[in-house]
Motif scaffolding. Structure first.
Motif, mmCIF file in Angstrom:
data_model
loop_
_atom_site.group_PDB
_atom_site.id
_atom_site.type_symbol
_atom_site.label_atom_id
_atom_site.label_comp_id
_atom_site.label_asym_id
_atom_site.label_seq_id
_atom_site.Cartn_x
_atom_site.Cartn_y
_atom_site.Cartn_z
ATOM 1 N N PRO A 127 0.807 -1.228 0.000
ATOM 2 C CA PRO A 127 0.000 0.000 0.000
ATOM 3 C C PRO A 127 0.834 1.270 0.000
ATOM 4 N N ALA A 128 2.153 1.157 0.245
ATOM 5 C CA ALA A 128 3.012 2.344 0.246
ATOM 6 C C ALA A 128 3.486 2.712 -1.150
ATOM 7 N N LEU A 129 3.215 1.871 -2.139
ATOM 8 C CA LEU A 129 3.650 2.160 -3.511
ATOM 9 C C LEU A 129 2.611 3.031 -4.194
ATOM 10 N N ILE A 130 2.632 4.318 -3.895
ATOM 11 C CA ILE A 130 1.726 5.283 -4.502
ATOM 12 C C ILE A 130 2.550 6.461 -5.008
ATOM 13 N N ASP A 131 1.975 7.204 -5.931
ATOM 14 C CA ASP A 131 2.671 8.370 -6.483
ATOM 15 C C ASP A 131 2.729 9.477 -5.443
ATOM 16 N N VAL A 188 -4.245 5.358 8.516
ATOM 17 C CA VAL A 188 -3.000 5.289 7.738
ATOM 18 C C VAL A 188 -1.873 4.740 8.600
ATOM 19 N N MET A 189 -1.865 5.096 9.882
ATOM 20 C CA MET A 189 -0.846 4.538 10.784
ATOM 21 C C MET A 189 -0.978 3.019 10.858
ATOM 22 N N LEU A 190 -2.199 2.518 10.990
ATOM 23 C CA LEU A 190 -2.399 1.070 11.037
ATOM 24 C C LEU A 190 -2.052 0.428 9.698
ATOM 25 N N GLU A 191 -2.314 1.134 8.619
ATOM 26 C CA GLU A 191 -2.079 0.565 7.296
ATOM 27 C C GLU A 191 -0.589 0.521 6.959
ATOM 28 N N LEU A 192 0.125 1.632 7.172
ATOM 29 C CA LEU A 192 1.523 1.740 6.730
ATOM 30 C C LEU A 192 2.525 1.672 7.868
ATOM 31 N N GLY A 193 2.075 1.798 9.120
ATOM 32 C CA GLY A 193 2.991 1.755 10.253
ATOM 33 C C GLY A 193 3.633 3.082 10.571
ATOM 34 N N GLN A 194 3.281 4.153 9.838
ATOM 35 C CA GLN A 194 3.859 5.480 10.056
ATOM 36 C C GLN A 194 2.894 6.323 10.882
ATOM 37 N N ALA A 251 4.185 13.978 9.023
ATOM 38 C CA ALA A 251 4.684 12.606 8.929
ATOM 39 C C ALA A 251 6.197 12.683 9.089
ATOM 40 N N ALA A 252 6.703 12.244 10.242
ATOM 41 C CA ALA A 252 8.117 12.433 10.551
ATOM 42 C C ALA A 252 8.729 11.122 11.021
ATOM 43 N N HIS A 253 10.055 11.129 11.079
ATOM 44 C CA HIS A 253 10.793 9.981 11.604
ATOM 45 C C HIS A 253 11.673 10.482 12.734
ATOM 46 N N PHE A 254 11.467 9.911 13.947
ATOM 47 C CA PHE A 254 12.170 10.353 15.140
ATOM 48 C C PHE A 254 13.103 9.262 15.653
ATOM 49 N N ASP A 255 14.078 9.708 16.453
ATOM 50 C CA ASP A 255 15.035 8.776 17.060
ATOM 51 C C ASP A 255 14.305 7.833 18.022
ATOM 52 N N PRO A 256 14.402 6.519 17.834
ATOM 53 C CA PRO A 256 13.650 5.586 18.691
ATOM 54 C C PRO A 256 13.982 5.713 20.168
ATOM 55 N N SER A 275 6.671 10.019 3.405
ATOM 56 C CA SER A 275 6.052 10.748 2.288
ATOM 57 C C SER A 275 4.814 10.038 1.788
ATOM 58 N N ALA A 276 4.893 8.705 1.667
ATOM 59 C CA ALA A 276 3.734 7.944 1.200
ATOM 60 C C ALA A 276 2.586 8.038 2.195
ATOM 61 N N ALA A 277 2.892 7.992 3.495
ATOM 62 C CA ALA A 277 1.835 8.085 4.506
ATOM 63 C C ALA A 277 1.167 9.449 4.462
#
Length: 830
Positions: A198-202, A264-270, A347-352, A382-384
């Motif tokens: 599901p993350a393969l989107i334009d 979207v969080m449940l779908e893509l994990g983001q 939609a961000a990525h943080f230090d675990p 970006s996809a999320a």
């Protein structure tokens, strides 16, 4: 992670007829822990349809509000006539669409519906609540559906009431499985079918028109994507399919915007967060909190921020705890006076590590923090964000602004060099290069090379860091159950050390003497030392404190075995077991107070010999000790004769049993040592080394601990006893010649220890003495005040001949002479 099977089928083409149990077995085979498979709608039977409320009549005279309703159910009842139903709910009105079950239907829990007379009216069916349909535990009111659904529509299919939900216990290293995308990937691998990712989107590229964002801490936030959607319909509601998927996954529906971010969080994990654009002032920033800053989070709690907390800010200050929970000052308002119409999507990525510490520091575990602290795919942000924008446009009538903000720190894919046969050597079987490459590609790796593989790890697998991780992936996908069972080959010429053999011999000997072994926690507190009556300067009060103790009452490591043993004796005595003999063997921890601070060892290499030596130097001395405690009867009375109570002599004898197993000569001397009674305490020596104490506990100690009176104990240092050993215990030589027994009664001063008299007798008797036993102690007027009589039985035997009476008497006389010279002993009656 709760995974509805109907949702999983959207990404993986499962075989026809495949059940939740079948999928569970497949996922377990590839290493996922599927705890349960929940059968939703089990036992549900229609007709269950959409109905429209035509009339409502309020019935009076009852203890609770009751309504008599007529409901249009279309042709579901066979006649098209309105259905008459009695209902107690108050949250619906005329014209509302509701869920109706007609007579003949069965609700979950085997609740059969039939026409019946109630409250003076005939009720032909029931208007259903979410709890009655097994959707949720909400009993507050019935379900009111959107008006667009036609009456008579099958509600079982509309509400997706029949489904199977897999409940997966996701381990910390498999954080990517906290999403439908991750579980679908594992399912596709298990079944050998393609994955519909599901993350393969334009996704449009970043540009200069996006919402302004400033990341001041790239180490804490290496990627931040922001998108803006305007013109949202504040009246728009989450569609039923969206609500049901959230409910099946264990989340409740809140509002359309929030529901979409959760979906979207449940779908893509983001994890995502939506800010009310009208409430955000200026640039969105990411930084560490400053001293004295506070934030009120969405749960209404005001929190003092720590300088290590990563926060989202605007020009006013913090507006969110990054990766954990948003702030109340930018909350989405779905139904207030000023409903939200424009939103900024984060939609961000943080230090675990930073997120995990913040969540624990504030005791605030959220769905977002659970995912961030286990590792989130940074490439999915970006996809999320795009997926969220698409759903807001589709379901809320919004307009996506062209601006795209994306801040990303430079990074390169992680690569691992691994020999192609490394998984073979780890598993002890032969997979072959082709299988290794295929399995690594299935989990998303890019593989180059022949004998030496260069593996590029996918962005969603931060847990893959070294060759053994890759080997584990190959092994689990090939099946743990297919690994051959082989016994390890041990090198010859090895076995138990002499210390281990001694511990086993001691345990067997004490068990043979009637003692029961116990094992206690090695923790102790100051209260235990107070109860034992230890002086303030007693070295046993100097302990090693634990940084994170299991109990605040026992924050230190034990320096003696007695507190745990006496606690076990007390528990057993209070439960009716009064005749007790317990023993324990274990380490105690005796710091000197002068140990150096331990070095901080590296984690990226093996410590050097010097670092290991420095670490060992920082450890306290850890002698191995053995202790026994006794109370009640040592020998039970019966037809065979009288019994006798356990006493201090039994504790001393336990020490002698242990000394014999160690091959050491034990000397017993009078002493005063807490927690023993000062008049019934023995010091135990092996040569010149003090190895322990034995005797009866002090009455104050037994009272403080709640122990039976006359409780006895012994504790000795097994390591010191072993060092005092004369070597391996030798089997005795059995002589075929008879023994000659001689008894002597010696009178000495009361202050002379019996052990000194015994030592003198042994040295004087010479090599012919086989054994010596004290069998009587007598005091009285016959021998004078301040005197005592000690009677000994001496056994003499020669290995090569029968002793004559003269030889035995000479040896006895020599023993008496030595005792007289060394202790002043005289023969009684001489």
């Amino acid at each position: 992670m709760r995974v509805p099977l109907s949702w999983l089928r959207e990404y993986v083409e499962l075989p026809a007829g495949e059940t939740g149990r079948d999928v569970q077995a497949k996922l377990v085979s590839v290493g996922l822990e599927v705890e349960t498979v929940e059968q939703l709608g089990a036992g549900l039977k229609g007709p269950l349809v959409v109905g429209k409320v035509l009339t409502i009549e309020e019935l009076e005279g009852f203890k609770k509000p009751i309504r008599f309703c007529t409901v249009d159910v279309g042709d579901a009842n066979g006649s098209g006539a309105p259905q008459e139903i009695v209902c107690g709910a108050r949250n619906f009105a005329v014209g509302d669409k509701v869920v109706v079950i007609l007579p003949g239907g069965v609700l979950p829990g085997n609740f059969e519906i039939s026409a019946r007379k109630t409250y003076g009216h005939n009720s032909h069916g029931m208007i259903c609540s979410a709890a009655e349909l097994g959707i949720s535990g909400d009993h507050d009111g019935i379900i009111v559906l959107p008006p667009e659904y036609e009456t008579g529509t099958d509600a079982i299919e509309l509400l997706e009431l029949v489904d199977e939900v897999l409940d997966i216990a996701v381990t910390p290293d498999r954080g990517y499985c906290l999403s439908m995308r991750g579980v679908a990937r594992e399912t596709a691998v298990a079944y050998g079918v393609p994955l519909g990712d599901p993350a393969l989107i334009d996704v449009p590229g970043p540009n200069a028109y996006g919402y302004p964002v400033k990341v001041s801490d790239p180490a804490g936030c290496d990627r931040f994507t922001a998108r803006t959607v305007t013109g949202l319909d504040p009246e728009a509601q989450s569609p039923i399919w969206l609500q049901r998927r959230l409910q099946k996954a264990g989340m409740r529906a809140v509002s359309l915007t929030v529901d979409i971010t959760n979906y979207v969080m449940l779908e893509l994990g983001q994890p995502l967060h939506a800010y009310d654009r009208s409430r955000v002032e200026g640039t969105i920033g990411v930084r560490r909190a400053e001293p004295g800053e506070h934030i009120t989070t969405l749960d209404g709690a005001k929190r003092a921020l720590h300088p290590e907390d990563l926060v989202i800010t605007d020009d006013r200050g913090p507006i969110g705890l990054a990766g954990v929970m948003g702030g109340a000052n930018t909350e989405i308002d779905g139904s207030g006076a000023t409903p939200t119409t424009d939103v900024v999507i984060e939609a961000a990525h943080f230090d675990p590590v930073a997120i995990a510490r913040t969540a624990r520091r504030h005791k605030l575990s959220s769905e977002a923090s659970k995912r961030f602290e286990r590792g989130v795919d940074p490439q999915a942000a970006s996809a999320a964000a795009q997926r969220t924008v698409d759903l807001l446009v589709l379901l809320a009538g919004g307009t996506a602004e062209a601006g795209v903000t994306e801040i990303a720190a430079p990074s390169v894919p992680h690569t691992i060099a691994i020999p192609a046969d490394h998984p073979d050597r780890v598993a002890g079987t032969e997979y072959g290069r082709e299988t290794v490459v295929r399995r690594l590609q299935q989990i998303g790796c890019h593989v180059d090379g022949s004998d030496e593989l260069i593996v590029t790890v996918p962005s969603w697998r931060p847990d893959l860091t070294d060759p053994n991780d890759l080997a584990e992936e190959v092994i689990r996908l090939e099946g743990y159950e297919n690994l051959p069972s082989t016994l390890p080959k041990l090198p010859s010429g090895r076995g138990l050390t002499e210390s281990q053999k001694l511990r086993r011999r001691v345990g067997r000997a004490l068990a043979g003497a009637g003692y029961v072994e116990v094992e206690n926690y090695p923790f102790v507190g100051d209260a235990a030392f107070d109860e034992l009556g230890l002086d303030a300067d007693d070295p046993r009060r100097l302990t090693v404190k634990l940084a994170n103790p299991l109990s605040d009452e026992e924050p230190a490591l034990r320096t003696t075995l007695l507190p745990g043993l006496l606690g076990a004796l007390r528990r057993n005595d209070r439960r009716g077991n009064h005749d007790l003999a317990l023993f324990e063997t274990g380490l105690v921890f005796r710091p000197s107070g002068e140990e150096p601070a331990p070095p901080r060892l590296p984690v990226d290499r093996r410590p050097t010999d010097e670092e290991i030596a420095a670490l060992n130097a920082a450890l306290p001395r850890q002698p191995r000790q053995v202790a026994v405690v006794l109370s009640g009867a040592r020998e039970q009375a019966g037809w065979w004769g009288n019994g006798y109570p356990a006493g201090w002599a039994d504790a001393v004898e336990a020490a002698r049993v242990i000394a014999r197993e160690a091959g050491a000569e034990l000397t017993v001397r009078k002493d005063q040592h807490a927690p023993w009674h000062p008049g019934r305490c023995a010091a135990l020596y092996a040569g010149d080394a003090l190895v322990g104490h034995a005797g009866e506990l002090h009455p104050r100690v037994t009272k403080a601990l709640g122990l039976p009176g006359r409780t006895s104990a012994m504790e000795l240092d097994l390591d010191r006893l072993e060092r005092a050993s004369s070597g391996p215990v030798l089997a005795p030589k059995v002589s075929t010649f008879p023994v000659a027994t001689q008894d002597v009664a010696l009178v000495v001063d009361s202050s002379v220890p019996a052990a000194d008299v015994e030592s003198a007798l042994r040295s004087g008797a010479g090599e012919l003495l086989e054994s010596l036993r004290l069998f009587d102690i007598f005091t009285g007027d016959q021998i004078g005040e301040g005197r005592k009589s000690l009677a000994y039985a001496l056994r003499f035997r020669a290995p090569d001949r029968t002793l004559t009476a003269e030889e035995a008497s000479a040896a006895r006389d020599a023993a008496v002479s030595a005792a007289s010279t060394r202790t002043g002993a005289v023969l009684r009656g001489a």
